[in-house]
Motif scaffolding. Structure first.
Motif, PDB file in Angstrom:
ATOM      1  N   GLY A  20     -10.484   0.397  -4.714  1.00  0.00           N
ATOM      2  CA  GLY A  20     -11.683   1.222  -4.678  1.00  0.00           C
ATOM      3  C   GLY A  20     -11.442   2.593  -5.272  1.00  0.00           C
ATOM      4  O   GLY A  20     -10.296   3.048  -5.391  1.00  0.00           O
ATOM      5  N   LYS A  21     -12.556   3.245  -5.622  1.00  0.00           N
ATOM      6  CA  LYS A  21     -12.464   4.567  -6.244  1.00  0.00           C
ATOM      7  C   LYS A  21     -11.971   5.629  -5.277  1.00  0.00           C
ATOM      8  O   LYS A  21     -11.379   6.626  -5.675  1.00  0.00           O
ATOM      9  CB  LYS A  21     -13.845   4.965  -6.785  1.00  0.00           C
ATOM     10  N   ASN A  22     -12.242   5.409  -3.991  1.00  0.00           N
ATOM     11  CA  ASN A  22     -11.834   6.376  -2.980  1.00  0.00           C
ATOM     12  C   ASN A  22     -11.626   5.643  -1.659  1.00  0.00           C
ATOM     13  O   ASN A  22     -11.856   4.436  -1.542  1.00  0.00           O
ATOM     14  CB  ASN A  22     -12.877   7.493  -2.846  1.00  0.00           C
ATOM     15  N   SER A  23     -11.224   6.395  -0.647  1.00  0.00           N
ATOM     16  CA  SER A  23     -10.924   5.797   0.657  1.00  0.00           C
ATOM     17  C   SER A  23     -12.152   5.157   1.294  1.00  0.00           C
ATOM     18  O   SER A  23     -12.059   4.099   1.929  1.00  0.00           O
ATOM     19  CB  SER A  23     -10.347   6.856   1.596  1.00  0.00           C
ATOM     20  N   ILE A  24     -13.318   5.781   1.120  1.00  0.00           N
ATOM     21  CA  ILE A  24     -14.542   5.241   1.711  1.00  0.00           C
ATOM     22  C   ILE A  24     -14.851   3.863   1.131  1.00  0.00           C
ATOM     23  O   ILE A  24     -15.205   2.921   1.855  1.00  0.00           O
ATOM     24  CB  ILE A  24     -15.726   6.201   1.478  1.00  0.00           C
ATOM     25  N   ALA A  25     -14.691   3.716  -0.177  1.00  0.00           N
ATOM     26  CA  ALA A  25     -14.958   2.431  -0.834  1.00  0.00           C
ATOM     27  C   ALA A  25     -13.976   1.363  -0.358  1.00  0.00           C
ATOM     28  O   ALA A  25     -14.357   0.216  -0.116  1.00  0.00           O
ATOM     29  CB  ALA A  25     -14.876   2.594  -2.351  1.00  0.00           C
ATOM     30  N   ILE A  26     -12.711   1.725  -0.229  1.00  0.00           N
ATOM     31  CA  ILE A  26     -11.690   0.778   0.228  1.00  0.00           C
ATOM     32  C   ILE A  26     -11.963   0.353   1.671  1.00  0.00           C
ATOM     33  O   ILE A  26     -11.893  -0.828   2.012  1.00  0.00           O
ATOM     34  CB  ILE A  26     -10.281   1.384   0.092  1.00  0.00           C
ATOM     35  N   LEU A  27     -12.290   1.320   2.525  1.00  0.00           N
ATOM     36  CA  LEU A  27     -12.608   1.016   3.921  1.00  0.00           C
ATOM     37  C   LEU A  27     -13.802   0.078   4.030  1.00  0.00           C
ATOM     38  O   LEU A  27     -13.822  -0.829   4.870  1.00  0.00           O
ATOM     39  CB  LEU A  27     -12.880   2.313   4.689  1.00  0.00           C
ATOM     40  N   ASP A  28     -14.784   0.280   3.177  1.00  0.00           N
ATOM     41  CA  ASP A  28     -15.973  -0.573   3.179  1.00  0.00           C
ATOM     42  C   ASP A  28     -15.616  -2.010   2.789  1.00  0.00           C
ATOM     43  O   ASP A  28     -16.095  -2.970   3.408  1.00  0.00           O
ATOM     44  CB  ASP A  28     -17.014  -0.012   2.209  1.00  0.00           C
ATOM     45  N   VAL A  82      -2.944  -6.412  -1.027  1.00  0.00           N
ATOM     46  CA  VAL A  82      -2.620  -5.293  -1.914  1.00  0.00           C
ATOM     47  C   VAL A  82      -3.770  -4.294  -1.877  1.00  0.00           C
ATOM     48  O   VAL A  82      -4.915  -4.642  -2.182  1.00  0.00           O
ATOM     49  CB  VAL A  82      -2.377  -5.770  -3.363  1.00  0.00           C
ATOM     50  N   ILE A  83      -3.478  -3.067  -1.490  1.00  0.00           N
ATOM     51  CA  ILE A  83      -4.489  -2.008  -1.392  1.00  0.00           C
ATOM     52  C   ILE A  83      -4.169  -0.936  -2.439  1.00  0.00           C
ATOM     53  O   ILE A  83      -3.067  -0.372  -2.445  1.00  0.00           O
ATOM     54  CB  ILE A  83      -4.499  -1.354   0.002  1.00  0.00           C
ATOM     55  N   LYS A  84      -5.139  -0.639  -3.309  1.00  0.00           N
ATOM     56  CA  LYS A  84      -4.918   0.372  -4.352  1.00  0.00           C
ATOM     57  C   LYS A  84      -6.174   1.207  -4.554  1.00  0.00           C
ATOM     58  O   LYS A  84      -7.293   0.729  -4.362  1.00  0.00           O
ATOM     59  CB  LYS A  84      -4.582  -0.302  -5.690  1.00  0.00           C
ATOM     60  N   ILE A 110       0.852  -1.189   0.000  1.00  0.00           N
ATOM     61  CA  ILE A 110       0.000   0.000   0.000  1.00  0.00           C
ATOM     62  C   ILE A 110       0.886   1.236   0.000  1.00  0.00           C
ATOM     63  O   ILE A 110       1.944   1.259   0.636  1.00  0.00           O
ATOM     64  CB  ILE A 110      -0.935  -0.011   1.243  1.00  0.00           C
ATOM     65  N   ASP A 111       0.495   2.248  -0.715  1.00  0.00           N
ATOM     66  CA  ASP A 111       1.288   3.482  -0.747  1.00  0.00           C
ATOM     67  C   ASP A 111       1.285   4.165   0.619  1.00  0.00           C
ATOM     68  O   ASP A 111       0.306   4.071   1.372  1.00  0.00           O
ATOM     69  CB  ASP A 111       0.749   4.439  -1.816  1.00  0.00           C
ATOM     70  N   ASP A 112       2.367   4.852   0.905  1.00  0.00           N
ATOM     71  CA  ASP A 112       2.551   5.464   2.223  1.00  0.00           C
ATOM     72  C   ASP A 112       1.408   6.414   2.597  1.00  0.00           C
ATOM     73  O   ASP A 112       0.997   6.468   3.762  1.00  0.00           O
ATOM     74  CB  ASP A 112       3.876   6.230   2.262  1.00  0.00           C
ATOM     75  N   LYS A 113       0.902   7.137   1.627  1.00  0.00           N
ATOM     76  CA  LYS A 113      -0.156   8.116   1.908  1.00  0.00           C
ATOM     77  C   LYS A 113      -1.401   7.428   2.446  1.00  0.00           C
ATOM     78  O   LYS A 113      -2.040   7.920   3.398  1.00  0.00           O
ATOM     79  CB  LYS A 113      -0.495   8.900   0.635  1.00  0.00           C
ATOM     80  N   LEU A 114      -1.773   6.281   1.866  1.00  0.00           N
ATOM     81  CA  LEU A 114      -2.935   5.538   2.344  1.00  0.00           C
ATOM     82  C   LEU A 114      -2.637   4.847   3.674  1.00  0.00           C
ATOM     83  O   LEU A 114      -3.491   4.764   4.556  1.00  0.00           O
ATOM     84  CB  LEU A 114      -3.364   4.498   1.299  1.00  0.00           C
ATOM     85  N   ASN A 130     -14.374  -0.718  -7.821  1.00  0.00           N
ATOM     86  CA  ASN A 130     -14.399  -1.245  -6.458  1.00  0.00           C
ATOM     87  C   ASN A 130     -14.456  -2.771  -6.510  1.00  0.00           C
ATOM     88  O   ASN A 130     -15.429  -3.334  -7.035  1.00  0.00           O
ATOM     89  CB  ASN A 130     -15.611  -0.724  -5.686  1.00  0.00           C
ATOM     90  N   GLN A 131     -13.437  -3.442  -5.981  1.00  0.00           N
ATOM     91  CA  GLN A 131     -13.468  -4.899  -6.023  1.00  0.00           C
ATOM     92  C   GLN A 131     -12.542  -5.531  -4.981  1.00  0.00           C
ATOM     93  O   GLN A 131     -11.556  -4.927  -4.555  1.00  0.00           O
ATOM     94  CB  GLN A 131     -13.101  -5.417  -7.414  1.00  0.00           C
TER      95      GLN A 131
END
Length: 334
Positions: free
Chosen positions: A118-126, A91-93, A38-42, A98-99
């Motif tokens: 995911g398209k954004n942080s909310i989608a990834i968190l979900d 792997v987080i991107k 995962i990138d450092d920012k995330l 969203n998948q």
């Protein structure tokens, strides 16, 4: 002709794919470790916090706080490099779709790679929230299998115990007899500054009542066993379940038999010793008994998660063989 050519090409591609899979390198790394790509920012934000909260949550049943898994974080660009031989990879991107995708043995074997995008942080968190339980379950299962693979290389000779309990267990050769009775065995392995132990004994089916008294019955039985067989530096001491921390009870299946899994901490009454335990009380109806297999450790200066994980992996190699007699219920009353 075209049809024949198609099948030839398909067959060659299939062979090439099989050959590629067969040449995959073996995975490496310590037990209970996850590589998070995962990138450092995330990683430094909400997504990283969510991953740490779920995958590095405290292990239940240990006297000190230890994480469920050790997490190593790497930037996404390293996925194509040396990180490919890890056993467990998440792997987080951020991507257009969203998948959540699981791929086995993609870069090495045995290996599972979990892709969360995911398209954004909310989608990834979900997606992390929805799939964390499945990921944890799969990683624990694969790590148990890896631990069992390591155990399987040099084994304790269990053949002499098969007739006592009509089971087979794969136990490392480092374990030695600490006590051996007719239907009770205590095996111990010495480690630096301590030891790990396995107990095996059996009881009549009636000693464990149905809900809601199961946990009380299990504690009463293991305390009775401690009083009979597990002592410290003097005979005045005995192993008991630590009353200050309520044990955790769950349910599982071992070799097609229903089992109560109890995790908690033990202490030596009138002594200073203590540590964690994991107890499996297996309802063995074909043999009309409760078979108990318990692991516990004493390691005051060491972390205990992986010590207990090894004991759990050993216990889960259990295979039942045939009919066995039981011990008298009266013997285990306080």
């Amino acid at each position: 002709m075209k049809k024949a050519l198609f099948f030839i090409v398909f067959f060659l591609v299939f062979l090439s794919s099989c050959d590629k899979k067969s040449k995959l390198p073996s995975t490496s790394g310590k037990i209970n470790t996850i590589s998070v790509i995962i990138d450092d920012k995330l990683w430094d934000g909400e997504i990283g916090d969510s991953i740490r909260n779920k995958f590095a949550a405290p292990v239940i049943g240990l006297p000190q706080e230890e994480p469920l898994f050790n997490i190593n974080q790497y930037p996404v660009k390293l996925l194509e490099g040396f990180m490919n031989n890890c056993r467990n990879i998440i792997v987080i991107k951020k991507e257009a779709k969203n998948q959540f995708v699981i791929k086995e043995n993609e870069f090495a074997k045995p290996q599972i790679v979990y892709y969360v995008s995911g398209k954004n942080s909310i989608a990834i968190l979900d997606l992390i929230e929805k799939n964390a339980t499945e990921i944890i379950s799969k990683i624990r299962k694969s790590e148990i299998q890896e631990n069992q693979r390591i155990i399987d290389t040099l084994l304790f000779d269990f053949s002499k115990l098969e007739k006592h309990f009509n089971i087979n267990l794969k136990i490392p050769k480092e374990f030695k007899y600490a006590s051996k009775k007719d239907k009770f065995v205590w095996l111990k392995k010495e480690i630096t500054s301590g030891n790990t132990s396995l107990l095996i004994y059996q009881l009549p089916l009636s000693v464990i009542e149905t809900k809601p008294n199961v946990i009380d019955d299990i504690i009463k039985i293991r305390d009775s066993i401690g009083n009979l067989y597990i002592h410290g530096t003097s005979r005045r001491t005995k192993m008991i379940t630590e009353a200050a921390y309520a044990p955790y009870l769950s349910y599982t299946v071992l070799d097609k038999r229903y089992a109560y899994e109890t995790k908690g901490t033990w202490e030596m009454e009138n002594d200073f010793m203590s540590g964690p335990f994991i107890n499996y009380s297996i309802v063995d109806k074909p043999n009309k008994r409760i078979l108990v297999v318990e692991g516990f450790c004493y390691a005051p200066s060491k972390e205990k998660r992986d010590l207990m994980f090894e004991l759990e992996a050993i216990i889960k190699t259990i295979k039942f063989i045939k009919f066995s007699n039981t011990i008298s219920k009266k013997q285990y009353k306080k």
